[in-house]
Design a protein around this motif. Structure first.
Motif, PDB file in Angstrom:
ATOM      1  N   MET A   1       6.815  56.992   4.882  1.00 29.12           N
ATOM      2  CA  MET A   1       7.529  56.179   3.927  1.00 29.12           C
ATOM      3  C   MET A   1       9.025  56.330   4.196  1.00 29.12           C
ATOM      4  N   THR A   2       9.721  55.220   4.240  1.00 25.18           N
ATOM      5  CA  THR A   2      11.159  55.286   4.438  1.00 25.18           C
ATOM      6  C   THR A   2      11.844  55.658   3.126  1.00 25.18           C
ATOM      7  N   GLU A   5      11.960  52.679   0.762  1.00 28.70           N
ATOM      8  CA  GLU A   5      10.670  52.445   0.102  1.00 28.70           C
ATOM      9  C   GLU A   5      10.447  53.462  -1.020  1.00 28.70           C
ATOM     10  N   TYR A   6      10.798  54.701  -0.746  1.00 28.76           N
ATOM     11  CA  TYR A   6      10.636  55.740  -1.760  1.00 28.76           C
ATOM     12  C   TYR A   6      11.485  55.426  -2.991  1.00 28.76           C
ATOM     13  N   SER A   9      10.126  52.512  -5.016  1.00 30.24           N
ATOM     14  CA  SER A   9       8.915  52.779  -5.799  1.00 30.24           C
ATOM     15  C   SER A   9       9.113  53.882  -6.839  1.00 30.24           C
ATOM     16  N   ALA A  47      10.390  63.891   3.802  1.00 27.28           N
ATOM     17  CA  ALA A  47       9.244  62.999   4.010  1.00 27.28           C
ATOM     18  C   ALA A  47       8.103  63.711   4.726  1.00 27.28           C
TER      19      ALA A  47
END
Length: 164
Positions: A1-2, A5-6, A9, A47
């Protein structure tokens, strides 16, 4: 997950957690922004962790605690509150919530963090223990003491089987 994106979300949930920890919307935004800025720099390492969300939440809790330690002057907690509104008053429930938040904000940092993570983030004791870097037994102890303090301050009698 970039990282993007994190944040897309989990950003709103992190901001909510910060708001509950600080009790102040503006400080919560600053705290979340600072933590995410530090997380961005180390995102590859974060990550790769088993649970990056636990890591970032821990960063948020620790940053909040550090802010309180650095603060030169604190608000003073008082023992008395303004008269409670009558139950027929439309603002009565809001006043009760505000009074409860004042009591929660007066708790020690760890106890407040446990209550917020348990009852507002709906996390289990093991996850809270990971975030706070302590044992699940310590989490339960903090929760028990915080709830006992809140019951005492609100004048709620202890129920049969509950601890002091």
């Amino acid at each position: 997950m970039t990282f993007e994106e994190y944040v897309g979300s989990r950003g709103p949930a992190l901001l909510r957690l910060a708001r509950l920890l600080t009790g102040d919307a503006h400080r919560a935004e600053d705290l979340t922004q600072d933590v995410l800025a530090r997380a961005y720099v180390h995102w590859r390492k974060i990550a790769r962790a088993d649970r990056p969300d636990v890591y970032v939440r821990r960063m948020l809790v620790n940053a909040n605690t550090s802010w309180w330690r650095r603060r030169s002057s604190r608000e003073l907690a008082v023992d008395t509150f303004a008269d409670r509104p009558e139950r027929g008053d439309l603002g009565g429930e809001a006043a009760d919530r505000d009074e409860m938040w004042r009591l929660i904000r007066a708790l020690p940092d760890r106890q407040r963090a446990v209550l917020v993570l348990r009852y507002y983030e709906d996390l289990d004791d093991a996850t809270i223990a990971q975030i706070l870097d302590c044992s699940p037994v310590t989490v339960r102890t903090h929760a028990m003491r915080a709830l006992a303090h809140l019951r005492e301050r609100c004048g709620v009698p202890m129920t049969k089987g509950s601890r002091p």
